[in-house]
Design a protein around this motif. Structure first.
Motif, PDB file in Angstrom:
ATOM      1  N   ASN A 155      15.194  -0.931 -15.283  1.00 23.62           N
ATOM      2  CA  ASN A 155      16.145  -1.850 -14.647  1.00 23.62           C
ATOM      3  C   ASN A 155      16.451  -1.447 -13.202  1.00 23.62           C
ATOM      4  OD1 ASN A 155      16.427  -3.672 -16.804  1.00 23.62           O
ATOM      5  ND2 ASN A 155      17.886  -2.334 -17.833  1.00 23.62           N
ATOM      6  N   LYS A 156      16.477  -0.141 -12.940  1.00 21.46           N
ATOM      7  CA  LYS A 156      16.682   0.318 -11.555  1.00 21.46           C
ATOM      8  C   LYS A 156      15.505  -0.090 -10.668  1.00 21.46           C
ATOM      9  CE  LYS A 156      19.574   4.381 -12.507  1.00 21.46           C
ATOM     10  NZ  LYS A 156      19.581   5.869 -12.599  1.00 21.46           N
ATOM     11  N   VAL A 157      14.287   0.122 -11.169  1.00 23.60           N
ATOM     12  CA  VAL A 157      13.087  -0.247 -10.409  1.00 23.60           C
ATOM     13  C   VAL A 157      13.041  -1.759 -10.198  1.00 23.60           C
ATOM     14  CG1 VAL A 157      10.558  -0.204 -10.338  1.00 23.60           C
ATOM     15  CG2 VAL A 157      11.814   1.772 -11.239  1.00 23.60           C
ATOM     16  N   LEU A 158      13.413  -2.506 -11.227  1.00 26.48           N
ATOM     17  CA  LEU A 158      13.419  -3.972 -11.135  1.00 26.48           C
ATOM     18  C   LEU A 158      14.347  -4.441 -10.015  1.00 26.48           C
ATOM     19  CD1 LEU A 158      12.449  -6.649 -12.452  1.00 26.48           C
ATOM     20  CD2 LEU A 158      14.482  -6.526 -13.925  1.00 26.48           C
ATOM     21  N   ALA A 163      14.776  -6.583  -4.575  1.00 26.74           N
ATOM     22  CA  ALA A 163      15.334  -6.448  -3.229  1.00 26.74           C
ATOM     23  C   ALA A 163      14.220  -6.454  -2.183  1.00 26.74           C
ATOM     24  CB  ALA A 163      16.153  -5.165  -3.127  1.00 26.74           C
ATOM     25  N   LEU A 164      13.091  -5.792  -2.505  1.00 29.80           N
ATOM     26  CA  LEU A 164      11.951  -5.778  -1.586  1.00 29.80           C
ATOM     27  C   LEU A 164      11.372  -7.178  -1.419  1.00 29.80           C
ATOM     28  CD1 LEU A 164       9.826  -4.335   0.154  1.00 29.80           C
ATOM     29  CD2 LEU A 164       8.535  -3.873  -1.953  1.00 29.80           C
ATOM     30  N   ARG A 173       7.709  -9.730   6.741  1.00 30.90           N
ATOM     31  CA  ARG A 173       6.859  -8.534   6.805  1.00 30.90           C
ATOM     32  C   ARG A 173       6.501  -8.085   5.396  1.00 30.90           C
ATOM     33  NH1 ARG A 173      10.501  -7.123  11.017  1.00 30.90           N
ATOM     34  NH2 ARG A 173      11.614  -5.654   9.673  1.00 30.90           N
ATOM     35  N   TYR A 174       5.236  -8.272   5.032  1.00 37.65           N
ATOM     36  CA  TYR A 174       4.738  -7.919   3.696  1.00 37.65           C
ATOM     37  C   TYR A 174       4.408  -6.435   3.661  1.00 37.65           C
ATOM     38  CZ  TYR A 174       1.845  -8.153  -0.542  1.00 37.65           C
ATOM     39  OH  TYR A 174       1.314  -7.948  -1.789  1.00 37.65           O
ATOM     40  N   ASP A 175       4.902  -5.737   2.617  1.00 40.29           N
ATOM     41  CA  ASP A 175       4.678  -4.288   2.481  1.00 40.29           C
ATOM     42  C   ASP A 175       3.974  -4.027   1.150  1.00 40.29           C
ATOM     43  OD1 ASP A 175       4.743  -1.551   2.350  1.00 40.29           O
ATOM     44  OD2 ASP A 175       6.811  -1.346   3.031  1.00 40.29           O
ATOM     45  N   PRO A 176       2.622  -4.222   1.105  1.00 35.09           N
ATOM     46  CA  PRO A 176       1.902  -4.082  -0.166  1.00 35.09           C
ATOM     47  C   PRO A 176       1.958  -2.671  -0.738  1.00 35.09           C
ATOM     48  CG  PRO A 176       0.364  -4.300   1.669  1.00 35.09           C
ATOM     49  CD  PRO A 176       1.719  -4.581   2.211  1.00 35.09           C
ATOM     50  N   GLU A 177       2.038  -1.656   0.116  1.00 33.15           N
ATOM     51  CA  GLU A 177       2.058  -0.275  -0.389  1.00 33.15           C
ATOM     52  C   GLU A 177       3.342   0.022  -1.156  1.00 33.15           C
ATOM     53  OE1 GLU A 177       1.236   2.649   2.542  1.00 33.15           O
ATOM     54  OE2 GLU A 177      -0.720   1.796   3.086  1.00 33.15           O
ATOM     55  N   LEU A 178       4.483  -0.362  -0.583  1.00 38.32           N
ATOM     56  CA  LEU A 178       5.755  -0.128  -1.278  1.00 38.32           C
ATOM     57  C   LEU A 178       5.839  -0.972  -2.543  1.00 38.32           C
ATOM     58  CD1 LEU A 178       8.455   1.276  -1.414  1.00 38.32           C
ATOM     59  CD2 LEU A 178       9.406  -0.442   0.146  1.00 38.32           C
ATOM     60  N   LEU A 179       5.342  -2.203  -2.477  1.00 37.67           N
ATOM     61  CA  LEU A 179       5.319  -3.059  -3.666  1.00 37.67           C
ATOM     62  C   LEU A 179       4.477  -2.411  -4.761  1.00 37.67           C
ATOM     63  CD1 LEU A 179       6.416  -5.816  -4.656  1.00 37.67           C
ATOM     64  CD2 LEU A 179       4.216  -6.808  -3.997  1.00 37.67           C
ATOM     65  N   SER A 180       3.359  -1.803  -4.378  1.00 38.77           N
ATOM     66  CA  SER A 180       2.476  -1.134  -5.332  1.00 38.77           C
ATOM     67  C   SER A 180       3.176   0.055  -6.001  1.00 38.77           C
ATOM     68  CB  SER A 180       1.207  -0.663  -4.625  1.00 38.77           C
ATOM     69  OG  SER A 180       0.378   0.039  -5.518  1.00 38.77           O
ATOM     70  N   VAL A 181       3.979   0.792  -5.221  1.00 38.14           N
ATOM     71  CA  VAL A 181       4.738   1.924  -5.776  1.00 38.14           C
ATOM     72  C   VAL A 181       5.715   1.432  -6.844  1.00 38.14           C
ATOM     73  CG1 VAL A 181       6.479   3.687  -5.266  1.00 38.14           C
ATOM     74  CG2 VAL A 181       4.513   3.387  -3.737  1.00 38.14           C
ATOM     75  N   PHE A 182       6.444   0.365  -6.517  1.00 40.28           N
ATOM     76  CA  PHE A 182       7.386  -0.201  -7.490  1.00 40.28           C
ATOM     77  C   PHE A 182       6.653  -0.728  -8.720  1.00 40.28           C
ATOM     78  CE2 PHE A 182      10.580  -1.128  -3.878  1.00 40.28           C
ATOM     79  CZ  PHE A 182      11.209   0.091  -4.090  1.00 40.28           C
ATOM     80  N   ASP A 183       5.486  -1.339  -8.504  1.00 43.01           N
ATOM     81  CA  ASP A 183       4.701  -1.848  -9.633  1.00 43.01           C
ATOM     82  C   ASP A 183       4.326  -0.733 -10.591  1.00 43.01           C
ATOM     83  OD1 ASP A 183       4.919  -4.335  -8.538  1.00 43.01           O
ATOM     84  OD2 ASP A 183       2.789  -4.574  -8.038  1.00 43.01           O
ATOM     85  N   GLU A 184       3.859   0.391 -10.044  1.00 41.03           N
ATOM     86  CA  GLU A 184       3.459   1.521 -10.887  1.00 41.03           C
ATOM     87  C   GLU A 184       4.635   2.048 -11.706  1.00 41.03           C
ATOM     88  OE1 GLU A 184       1.639   4.501  -8.478  1.00 41.03           O
ATOM     89  OE2 GLU A 184       0.022   3.165  -7.789  1.00 41.03           O
ATOM     90  N   GLN A 185       5.802   2.133 -11.064  1.00 39.58           N
ATOM     91  CA  GLN A 185       6.992   2.615 -11.779  1.00 39.58           C
ATOM     92  C   GLN A 185       7.431   1.617 -12.852  1.00 39.58           C
ATOM     93  OE1 GLN A 185       9.782   3.156  -8.558  1.00 39.58           O
ATOM     94  NE2 GLN A 185       8.960   5.167  -7.998  1.00 39.58           N
TER      95      GLN A 185
END
Length: 366
Positions: A155-158, A163-164, A173-185
């Motif tokens: 729920n915290k990651v969600l 928010a991202l 501004r698209y940030d695929p790297e940060l989105l990928s980090v959240f996806d993995e978590q």
């Protein structure tokens, strides 16, 4: 396991009260608003660190005072366990076991398991899917500490991922790297929660069916079905496919936060086609199945709290229910009702002793 004693100070409508309980059936009777349900809620605090009805602790403090205290003594495997909960305005909630503070309240969940059945439970049927997920989470959390940790983390990651997505939409501004980090978590915690829920439902559904058929006398055909997007495809692939949709909607549309439980009677939605009595029987069967599941997993009997449940049940179902909860499959039971004579007659018919407490305006006789 059973609760020997309970004491409250400045809790809801009680200035002070102290009760000693029977190991079997305990009944609180009195008029509506007398404070019967408040005693059940105090017991719920001792088991699950919070109110069953209201998530805001300070709103349980008696009007005109600054704190409340709940103390209880459980007997578990022949040993006494003292549990204390204290809430003071503008201070952190204190929770102690045998006079030692908990580092995390989550470490207490499941030590003294409890099942509450209340008229408010109708929300599980008539409200949105969040209520049904909460029901599943409540049961599993009392048997698996890691589940609760992973659910909190998910729920915290969600929240961070959503928010991202909103920030991407606002700034362009698209940030695929940060989105990928959240996806993995999200995937790591989500997969674990999904597997636990799936395994739970496979064990839980047959238990539920048995309890409902007993209550209804095999008169009705009901279904309980777990639905999850993760049943259709793996989580990483689903997230990948939904990236553009998530960016447009600015929220995460795939994951275990979308899981659902479908309730049906004779193949039709229980919410629309079940009578009040059928819906109540369905809820009671859900909660009794929760009790049986916890008993199987923990190896000892949880507490069972039944708040004003006789209303809208016919005499046959009431008698069957009381026969069920009074037999050897169940342990200590707490019941509230407005009619003392009715409750005493029910238990007299099935030859079961009870301890009766009469509640009048925050005062208890019993």
């Amino acid at each position: 396991m059973y609760l020997q004693q309970l004491s409250v100070i400045n809790f809801k409508n009680y200035t002070e009260a102290e009760l000693t309980f029977s190991e079997g059936v305990n009944v609180f009777t009195g008029n509506n608003g007398a404070g019967k349900t408040n005693l059940l809620d105090a017991i719920h605090y001792l088991s699950l660190c919070k109110s069953y009805f209201n998530p805001i602790d300070t709103q349980q403090i008696k009007q005109g005072t600054d704190f409340f205290i709940i103390n209880g003594t459980f007997n578990k495997n022949g040993a006494n366990e003292a549990i204390a909960c204290g809430v003071k305005r503008n201070q952190k909630k204190q929770f102690k076991r045998n006079k030692k503070d908990y580092q995390r309240l989550a470490d207490h969940i499941g030590l003294f398991p409890l099942v509450m059945v209340s008229p408010y439970d109708i929300s599980i049927i008539i409200e949105g899917s969040e209520e049904r997920r909460r029901f599943i989470d409540n049961v599993i959390s009392q048997t698996d500490n890691r589940y609760l940790d992973e659910l909190i983390n998910y729920n915290k990651v969600l929240i961070n991922r959503n928010a991202l997505l909103k920030r991407i939409a606002d700034t362009g501004r698209y940030d695929p790297e940060l989105l990928s980090v959240f996806d993995e978590q999200l995937i790591a915690s989500g997969n674990l929660v999904f597997e636990k829920r799936k395994d739970f439902m496979e064990s839980f559904t047959p238990i539920f069916n048995k309890h409902y058929q007993f209550l209804s006398g095999d008169a009705e055909q009901v279904e309980l079905v777990y639905e999850s997007q993760l049943l259709r495809d793996n989580f990483p692939e689903l997230l990948k496919k939904s990236t553009e949709k998530d960016r447009i909607l600015e929220r995460t549309t795939i994951g275990i936060h979308k899981d659902e439980l479908q309730f049906a009677i004779h193949g039709m939605p229980m919410k629309k086609f079940g009578s009040q009595g059928q819906q109540k029987s369905f809820l009671i069967a859900l909660k009794l199945a929760q009790y049986s599941f916890l008993y199987q997993q923990k190896g000892f009997k949880p507490l069972l709290l039944l708040d004003d449940i006789f209303d809208k049940l016919d005499d046959n179902r009431v008698t069957k229910l009381m026969q069920m909860v009074s037999n050897h499959d169940f342990g200590q039971v707490f019941i509230t009702d407005t009619n003392a004579d009715k409750v005493e007659n029910i238990f007299k018919r099935i030859n079961v002793d009870l301890k009766l407490f009469k509640v009048t305006g925050g005062e208890i006789d019993g």
